[in-house]
Enzyme design. Structure first.
Site, mmCIF file in Angstrom:
data_model
loop_
_atom_site.group_PDB
_atom_site.id
_atom_site.type_symbol
_atom_site.label_atom_id
_atom_site.label_comp_id
_atom_site.label_asym_id
_atom_site.label_seq_id
_atom_site.Cartn_x
_atom_site.Cartn_y
_atom_site.Cartn_z
ATOM 1 N N GLU A 1 -71.869 94.256 77.037
ATOM 2 C CA GLU A 1 -70.418 94.391 76.900
ATOM 3 C C GLU A 1 -70.119 94.529 75.412
ATOM 4 O O GLU A 1 -70.738 93.862 74.582
ATOM 5 C CB GLU A 1 -69.716 93.137 77.452
ATOM 6 C CG GLU A 1 -69.932 92.912 78.937
ATOM 7 C CD GLU A 1 -69.264 93.983 79.795
ATOM 8 O OE1 GLU A 1 -68.189 94.470 79.398
ATOM 9 O OE2 GLU A 1 -69.835 94.338 80.838
ATOM 10 N N ASN B 1 -79.269 101.606 55.574
ATOM 11 C CA ASN B 1 -78.603 100.992 54.425
ATOM 12 C C ASN B 1 -79.348 101.224 53.104
ATOM 13 O O ASN B 1 -78.792 100.982 52.030
ATOM 14 C CB ASN B 1 -78.381 99.486 54.652
ATOM 15 C CG ASN B 1 -77.267 99.175 55.639
ATOM 16 O OD1 ASN B 1 -77.309 98.196 56.364
ATOM 17 N ND2 ASN B 1 -76.229 100.024 55.668
ATOM 18 N N ASP C 1 -69.852 93.639 59.922
ATOM 19 C CA ASP C 1 -69.382 94.709 59.035
ATOM 20 C C ASP C 1 -68.084 94.312 58.332
ATOM 21 O O ASP C 1 -67.264 93.573 58.882
ATOM 22 C CB ASP C 1 -69.173 95.987 59.867
ATOM 23 C CG ASP C 1 -69.074 97.228 58.987
ATOM 24 O OD1 ASP C 1 -69.611 97.202 57.864
ATOM 25 O OD2 ASP C 1 -68.466 98.227 59.433
HETATM 26 C C1 IPE Z 1 -73.897 98.525 60.090
HETATM 27 O O1 IPE Z 1 -72.914 98.585 59.122
HETATM 28 C C2 IPE Z 1 -75.121 97.833 59.553
HETATM 29 C C3 IPE Z 1 -74.988 96.406 59.300
HETATM 30 C C4 IPE Z 1 -73.939 95.668 59.551
HETATM 31 C C5 IPE Z 1 -76.157 95.788 58.716
HETATM 32 P P1 IPE Z 1 -72.744 99.877 58.189
HETATM 33 O O2 IPE Z 1 -71.579 99.619 57.327
HETATM 34 O O3 IPE Z 1 -74.020 100.190 57.526
HETATM 35 O O4 IPE Z 1 -72.457 101.006 59.272
HETATM 36 P P2 IPE Z 1 -71.797 102.436 59.094
HETATM 37 O O5 IPE Z 1 -72.526 103.124 57.976
HETATM 38 O O6 IPE Z 1 -70.349 102.232 58.756
HETATM 39 O O7 IPE Z 1 -71.965 103.110 60.413
HETATM 40 C C1 IPE Z 2 -71.823 95.021 56.225
HETATM 41 O O1 IPE Z 2 -70.764 95.152 55.338
HETATM 42 C C2 IPE Z 2 -73.068 94.473 55.557
HETATM 43 C C3 IPE Z 2 -74.141 95.463 55.396
HETATM 44 C C4 IPE Z 2 -74.169 96.669 55.896
HETATM 45 C C5 IPE Z 2 -75.283 95.048 54.594
HETATM 46 P P1 IPE Z 2 -70.545 96.493 54.524
HETATM 47 O O2 IPE Z 2 -71.255 96.380 53.219
HETATM 48 O O3 IPE Z 2 -70.909 97.681 55.332
HETATM 49 O O4 IPE Z 2 -68.979 96.449 54.283
HETATM 50 P P2 IPE Z 2 -67.978 97.669 54.340
HETATM 51 O O5 IPE Z 2 -68.135 98.328 55.688
HETATM 52 O O6 IPE Z 2 -68.351 98.595 53.229
HETATM 53 O O7 IPE Z 2 -66.645 97.052 54.152
HETATM 54 MG MG MG Z 3 -69.875 98.879 56.629
#
Ligand code: IPE
Ligand code: IPE
Ligand code: MG
Length: 237
Positions: free
Chosen positions: A203, A66, A18
């Site tokens: 963990e 997503n 993330d």
């Molecule tokens: C979790 O990240 C999903 C992936 C890393 C693919 P998100 O950015 O989608 O999660 P939330 O929405 O902050 O919980």
């Molecule tokens: C995780 O990074 C990748 C996916 C969920 C595809 P994000 O796109 O969620 O990045 P942030 O959380 O918005 O920074």
């Molecule tokens: Mg994210």
């Protein structure tokens, strides 16, 4: 007999990758640029995983939730996944990486589905590490699909009660051990529907660093932290 409470290198690490969007936005770049950088981070971490003797690395690339993102970002990520599965063949071959997939193939664009099918077949004999890509993956969705697979072929008047072992046997990858360690990068402290069934005794490790900044050192730090944990699995200390 080996003592399950003595943990050294985790056999299976799951990573919620993330922070791609924030990484790019902080640099006044488009979010999509963060996803591209995220691929480079994934390669660094896979190489370190191999060096550390990790057997399975599950990478959460796209969740069932997503799809709620802007159409432009979703189609960019789908294109990136398809292209990279194809373009990283040398990386998989040179590093002996086996690729598997967790998640719902239905609902993915044809191109992505085809690339996943091809790469999992072509890398099936590689054995330095298994990189399990979670694409269109949701823990709840996996459990529901597992139950439905179990029900399939049974008649309604011959439905016994489902047991844990039955559900386990119908997960996406029943042969894969449960993750010992689940890492989330980017500062949030939640699971976001990742490997819900399999995480029962994982963990958890939360890192504030955004995913595109991750290097092999970050993975090593997480593994060192893990190696100091005392796992009980519900038993006594
Ligand atoms: C979790 O990240 C999903 C992936 C890393 C693919 P998100 O950015 O989608 O999660 P939330 O929405 O902050 O919980
Ligand atoms: C995780 O990074 C990748 C996916 C969920 C595809 P994000 O796109 O969620 O990045 P942030 O959380 O918005 O920074
Ligand atoms: Mg994210």
């Amino acid at each position: 007999m080996s003592d399950p409470s003595v943990s050294i290198t985790p056999r299976h690490i799951g990573i919620i990758m993330d922070g791609n969007g924030r990484w790019a936005t902080m640099r006044k770049m488009r979010r999509t640029r963060g996803h591209r950088e995220g691929i480079e981070a994934a390669k660094r971490v896979v190489l370190e995983g191999i060096r550390q003797g990790v057997e399975f690395l599950s990478l959460y690339a796209f969740s069932t939730e997503n799809w709620r993102r802007a159409e432009e970002e979703v189609s960019f990520i789908m294109g990136l996944v398809a292209r990279n599965l194809r373009d990283q063949y040398d990386f998989y071959r040179d590093n002996n990486v086996r690729v598997t997939h967790s998640g719902n193939l239905d609902g993915l664009p044809d191109e992505v589905r085809q690339e996943i099918t091809t790469v999992t077949r072509e890398t099936a004999d590689n054995d330095a590490i298994t990189v399990n890509l979670a694409v269109n993956y949701g823990g709840r969705d996996e459990i529901v699909r597992a139950v439905n697979r179990w029900i399939e072929g049974r008649t309604a008047d011959h439905l016994p009660q489902i047991r844990e072992a039955d559900l386990h046997a119908h997960l996406d990858l029943p042969q894969m051990p449960d993750p010992d360690l689940v890492i989330r990068t980017g500062g949030e402290k939640r699971i976001s529907n990742f490997l819900l069934w399999e995480c029962a005794y994982a963990e958890l490790y939360f890192s504030p660093r955004l995913w595109p900044e991750w290097t092999g050192d970050d993975l090593r730090e997480a593994i060192t932290d893990f190696s100091h944990r005392k796992r009980n699995f519900g038993g006594m200390r």
